[in-house]
Design an enzyme around this catalytic site. Structure first.
Site, PDB file in Angstrom:
ATOM      1  N   HIS A  49      33.668  24.477  45.525  1.00 55.20           N
ATOM      2  CA  HIS A  49      32.984  25.764  45.373  1.00 55.20           C
ATOM      3  C   HIS A  49      32.122  26.007  46.615  1.00 55.20           C
ATOM      4  O   HIS A  49      31.385  25.133  47.054  1.00 55.20           O
ATOM      5  CB  HIS A  49      32.117  25.725  44.109  1.00 55.20           C
ATOM      6  CG  HIS A  49      31.319  26.963  43.918  1.00 55.20           C
ATOM      7  ND1 HIS A  49      31.843  28.225  44.107  1.00 55.20           N
ATOM      8  CD2 HIS A  49      30.017  27.150  43.566  1.00 55.20           C
ATOM      9  CE1 HIS A  49      30.918  29.127  43.876  1.00 55.20           C
ATOM     10  NE2 HIS A  49      29.798  28.507  43.550  1.00 55.20           N
ATOM     11  N   CYS A  69      30.659  30.541  38.257  1.00 53.12           N
ATOM     12  CA  CYS A  69      31.383  30.095  39.460  1.00 53.12           C
ATOM     13  C   CYS A  69      32.527  29.140  39.133  1.00 53.12           C
ATOM     14  O   CYS A  69      33.369  28.864  39.988  1.00 53.12           O
ATOM     15  CB  CYS A  69      30.426  29.410  40.430  1.00 53.12           C
ATOM     16  SG  CYS A  69      29.081  30.456  40.925  1.00 53.12           S
ATOM     17  N   ASN A  74      28.583  32.718  48.757  1.00 57.02           N
ATOM     18  CA  ASN A  74      29.030  32.306  47.417  1.00 57.02           C
ATOM     19  C   ASN A  74      29.612  33.523  46.697  1.00 57.02           C
ATOM     20  O   ASN A  74      28.886  34.456  46.366  1.00 57.02           O
ATOM     21  CB  ASN A  74      27.817  31.743  46.658  1.00 57.02           C
ATOM     22  CG  ASN A  74      28.158  31.274  45.257  1.00 57.02           C
ATOM     23  OD1 ASN A  74      29.261  31.508  44.759  1.00 57.02           O
ATOM     24  ND2 ASN A  74      27.214  30.618  44.605  1.00 57.02           N
TER      25      ASN A  74
HETATM   26  N1  ACO Z   1      14.466  32.700  54.178  1.00 57.38           N
HETATM   27  C1  ACO Z   1      13.355  32.021  54.517  1.00 57.38           C
HETATM   28  N2  ACO Z   1      12.688  31.245  53.642  1.00 57.38           N
HETATM   29  C2  ACO Z   1      13.183  31.138  52.397  1.00 57.38           C
HETATM   30  C3  ACO Z   1      14.333  31.815  51.987  1.00 57.38           C
HETATM   31  C4  ACO Z   1      14.982  32.631  52.935  1.00 57.38           C
HETATM   32  N3  ACO Z   1      16.092  33.316  52.644  1.00 57.38           N
HETATM   33  N4  ACO Z   1      14.586  31.503  50.695  1.00 57.38           N
HETATM   34  C5  ACO Z   1      13.626  30.667  50.305  1.00 57.38           C
HETATM   35  N5  ACO Z   1      12.767  30.457  51.328  1.00 57.38           N
HETATM   36  C6  ACO Z   1      11.580  29.622  51.341  1.00 57.38           C
HETATM   37  C7  ACO Z   1      11.045  29.369  49.967  1.00 57.38           C
HETATM   38  O1  ACO Z   1      10.212  30.446  49.579  1.00 57.38           O
HETATM   39  C8  ACO Z   1      10.253  28.089  50.168  1.00 57.38           C
HETATM   40  O2  ACO Z   1       9.011  28.424  50.740  1.00 57.38           O
HETATM   41  P1  ACO Z   1       7.666  27.698  50.215  1.00 57.38           P
HETATM   42  O3  ACO Z   1       7.879  26.233  50.490  1.00 57.38           O
HETATM   43  O4  ACO Z   1       6.615  28.328  51.049  1.00 57.38           O
HETATM   44  O5  ACO Z   1       7.599  28.027  48.750  1.00 57.38           O
HETATM   45  C9  ACO Z   1      11.048  27.360  51.243  1.00 57.38           C
HETATM   46  O6  ACO Z   1      11.912  28.338  51.850  1.00 57.38           O
HETATM   47  C10 ACO Z   1      11.889  26.217  50.752  1.00 57.38           C
HETATM   48  O7  ACO Z   1      12.602  26.610  49.611  1.00 57.38           O
HETATM   49  P2  ACO Z   1      13.441  25.566  48.825  1.00 57.38           P
HETATM   50  O8  ACO Z   1      13.738  26.129  47.475  1.00 57.38           O
HETATM   51  O9  ACO Z   1      12.823  24.219  48.948  1.00 57.38           O
HETATM   52  O10 ACO Z   1      14.783  25.550  49.705  1.00 57.38           O
HETATM   53  P3  ACO Z   1      16.037  24.652  49.449  1.00 57.38           P
HETATM   54  O11 ACO Z   1      16.180  23.723  50.562  1.00 57.38           O
HETATM   55  O12 ACO Z   1      16.107  24.120  48.055  1.00 57.38           O
HETATM   56  O13 ACO Z   1      17.201  25.745  49.589  1.00 57.38           O
HETATM   57  C11 ACO Z   1      18.674  27.065  48.260  1.00 57.38           C
HETATM   58  C12 ACO Z   1      17.238  26.833  48.705  1.00 57.38           C
HETATM   59  C13 ACO Z   1      19.492  27.437  49.478  1.00 57.38           C
HETATM   60  C14 ACO Z   1      18.694  28.218  47.254  1.00 57.38           C
HETATM   61  C15 ACO Z   1      19.225  25.775  47.629  1.00 57.38           C
HETATM   62  O14 ACO Z   1      18.320  25.273  46.695  1.00 57.38           O
HETATM   63  C16 ACO Z   1      20.567  25.983  46.969  1.00 57.38           C
HETATM   64  O15 ACO Z   1      21.546  26.308  47.601  1.00 57.38           O
HETATM   65  N6  ACO Z   1      20.637  25.728  45.654  1.00 57.38           N
HETATM   66  C17 ACO Z   1      21.892  25.848  44.911  1.00 57.38           C
HETATM   67  C18 ACO Z   1      22.215  27.266  44.716  1.00 57.38           C
HETATM   68  C19 ACO Z   1      23.580  27.464  44.137  1.00 57.38           C
HETATM   69  O16 ACO Z   1      24.506  26.772  44.465  1.00 57.38           O
HETATM   70  N7  ACO Z   1      23.676  28.470  43.294  1.00 57.38           N
HETATM   71  C20 ACO Z   1      24.891  28.950  42.833  1.00 57.38           C
HETATM   72  C21 ACO Z   1      25.464  28.234  41.682  1.00 57.38           C
HETATM   73  S1  ACO Z   1      26.933  29.006  41.328  1.00 57.38           S
HETATM   74  C22 ACO Z   1      26.832  30.341  40.215  1.00 57.38           C
HETATM   75  O17 ACO Z   1      27.095  30.175  39.055  1.00 57.38           O
HETATM   76  C23 ACO Z   1      26.472  31.740  40.718  1.00 57.38           C
END
Ligand code: ACO
Length: 342
Positions: free
Chosen positions: A269, A129, A299
């Site tokens: 980003h 990214c 993203n």
């Molecule tokens: N719908 C419903 N529930 C979901 C979903 C979904 N789409 N996805 C995850 N959950 C659930 C999980 O299973 C978890 O359930 P559990 O507690 O029963 O295990 C719960 O929601 C909470 O999950 P968390 O991981 O705590 O959610 P978080 O608030 O951390 O959000 C997210 C997750 C959106 C992925 C966040 O961590 C994030 O954006 N991280 C950064 C990602 C990023 O920027 N990546 C790209 C980098 S750039 C590149 O190089 C491609």
């Protein structure tokens, strides 16, 4: 404009009298819109969860026969049109992507053919990214060293091909698209003032795709095991993103002796609204300084800030003479912050 609004760090490196301007930008996103409601039918998720956790409402998905090079070429043509640059003027094409059309030849070579830039050298870079700012900095080095006059830089991705559409943790986050910029030497301009880039390979396991490279070439078993899909530790990625983006922004501002209040537009980003808000808070940016369009595209990795910059320019949010701060973060880990006098 006051006489000295900022320090030009390039001058310290013997680049007096030489500058690299972004002449124009352009972007392209595929027609097909995939909404959160559509995703509710694919995996166990809700519009409410996706919106509250990420800020994303919809994303664009490329057609089956529309590849990264096609989107890149569309964005490039729009950027060329915006400044009247002809394909034969382009000396170099750099494409940042983690979803090339093929392992080789490079997507940049395919773009060269598609836009008819017959004179141009061409290569790809991969910084996930962060790729667009890495590519901008590389392009600018060629211009500052007087090797080339006109460089086309593109960030383009077809992430829909490496997303596991049964994994709700990742499939709601990503989209396809491309953004391009034409760099050219301009006397008496400032252009790209600084780009602070960083990487931490110790954390390469936070976000990666194990299959398809020399470590794990495609086999029946690797495909069956889902090794050709991206994998991510969302929580750790989130924390690292906020810290690295904050540090990179501080360093970029320090190098230019600028205060965040002097920045007209921050283009981060577009991965997650909560990451953008946390970074905005830490760097002391007002919400109205920060450009956000991830609600529409999710993203798009290397294309993300390129598409956002193009939209900010077309919407008049960024105008000539404004100071723009771009900041990115991605797999690698990689990160970068750049300051541009538009
Ligand atoms: N719908 C419903 N529930 C979901 C979903 C979904 N789409 N996805 C995850 N959950 C659930 C999980 O299973 C978890 O359930 P559990 O507690 O029963 O295990 C719960 O929601 C909470 O999950 P968390 O991981 O705590 O959610 P978080 O608030 O951390 O959000 C997210 C997750 C959106 C992925 C966040 O961590 C994030 O954006 N991280 C950064 C990602 C990023 O920027 N990546 C790209 C980098 S750039 C590149 O190089 C491609």
């Amino acid at each position: 404009m006051t006489a000295k609004r900022f320090k030009n760090p390039r001058a310290e490196h013997g680049f007096q009298g030489r500058s690299c301007s972004i002449l124009s930008v352009g972007s392209y996103v595929p027609e097909k819109v995939l909404t959160n409601a559509d995703l509710e039918k694919l995996v166990e998720t809700t519009d409410d969860w996706i919106t509250s956790r990420t800020g994303i409402k919809e994303r664009r998905i490329a057609a089956e026969n529309e590849f990264t090079s096609d989107m890149a070429a569309m964005a490039a043509q729009r950027a060329m049109h915006a400044s009247g640059i002809k394909p034969e003027q382009i000396d170099l094409i750099i494409v940042a992507t983690l979803t090339p059309d093929m392992m080789f030849p490079s997507t940049a070579c395919l773009v060269q053919q598609k836009i008819g830039a017959k004179r141009a050298a061409a290569f790809d870079i991969e910084a996930a990214c962060s790729g667009f700012i890495y590519a901008l900095e590389i392009g600018q080095q060629f211009i500052m060293s007087r090797t080339y006059e006109t460089v086309l830089v593109i960030g383009a991705e077809k992430l829909s091909t490496i997303v596991d559409w049964t994994d709700r943790n990742t499939c709601v986050l990503f989209g396809d698209g491309a953004g391009a910029a034409i760099l050219q030497h301009r006397p008496n301009a400032h252009g790209l003032l600084t780009a602070c880039m960083g990487a931490d390979g110790e954390k390469s396991d936070l976000l990666f795709m194990p299959g398809g490279g020399s470590m794990c070439p495609a086999t029946k078993n690797s495909v069956a095991a889902g090794l050709h899909y991206l994998r991510m530790d969302g929580k750790e990625t989130f924390k690292n993103a906020v810290n690295a983006m904050h540090t990179a922004v501080k360093e970029a501002l320090r190098r230019c002796e600028l205060d965040i209040t002097q920045i007209k537009c921050v283009i981060p980003h577009q991965a997650n609204r909560r990451i953008i808000e946390a970074v905005g808070d830490r760097i002391g940016a007002r919400p109205d300084q920060v450009f956000v369009n991830l609600n529409k595209y999710g993203n798009t990795s290397a294309a993300s800030v390129a598409i956002a910059l193009d939209e900010a320019v077309r919407e008049g949010v960024v105008q000539r003479g404004d100071l723009v701060l771009m900041v990115v973060f991605g797999a690698g880990l990689t990160w970068a912050a750049a300051i541009i006098e538009w």
